[in-house]
Write a protein that holds these residues in place. Sequence first.
Motif, PDB file in Angstrom:
ATOM      1  N   LYS A 195      -9.474   8.074  -0.359  1.00  0.00           N
ATOM      2  CA  LYS A 195      -9.722   6.912   0.427  1.00  0.00           C
ATOM      3  C   LYS A 195      -8.565   6.872   1.504  1.00  0.00           C
ATOM      4  CE  LYS A 195     -12.074   4.065  -2.719  1.00  0.00           C
ATOM      5  NZ  LYS A 195     -12.092   2.563  -3.433  1.00  0.00           N
ATOM      6  N   HIS A 196      -7.216   7.054   0.999  1.00  0.00           N
ATOM      7  CA  HIS A 196      -6.338   7.184   1.815  1.00  0.00           C
ATOM      8  C   HIS A 196      -5.827   8.315   2.719  1.00  0.00           C
ATOM      9  CE1 HIS A 196      -5.400   3.044   0.424  1.00  0.00           C
ATOM     10  NE2 HIS A 196      -5.539   3.619  -0.848  1.00  0.00           N
TER      11      HIS A 196
ATOM     12  N   ASP B 200      -8.399   6.852  -5.024  1.00  0.00           N
ATOM     13  CA  ASP B 200      -7.545   6.299  -4.233  1.00  0.00           C
ATOM     14  C   ASP B 200      -6.869   7.266  -3.244  1.00  0.00           C
ATOM     15  OD1 ASP B 200      -8.279   3.863  -5.467  1.00  0.00           O
ATOM     16  OD2 ASP B 200      -6.285   3.883  -6.803  1.00  0.00           O
TER      17      ASP B 200
END
Length: 99
Positions: free
Chosen positions: A96-97, A93
């Motif tokens: 991804k960010h 995550d």
Amino acid sequence: MDIDLIFKALANPTRRQILEWLKQPEQFLSAEECGGFKRGVCAGHIERLGKVSQSTMSNHLSVLQQAGLIQVEKYGQWSYFSRNEALIQQYIDHLKHSL
């Protein structure tokens, strides 16, 4: 979560392979031989898969553990390793960010 420790751990192909073995151990090891995988995978079985010395494998497992990517549970004289799926997902995550 220490991103730098995770990047360092994942920079080595053997350590990435260990994570793959732990993800689906039944593809690489016999459940009968390992007594099932509920506890994880015994260090000796990981060492045998890696075809490296005990000290080299111990170092790889230590780096993965320090990064938080794997967990160890001791049962008597045996150490069983499993993936830390929550941290791995947190890392994914983050990538991804941030990238």
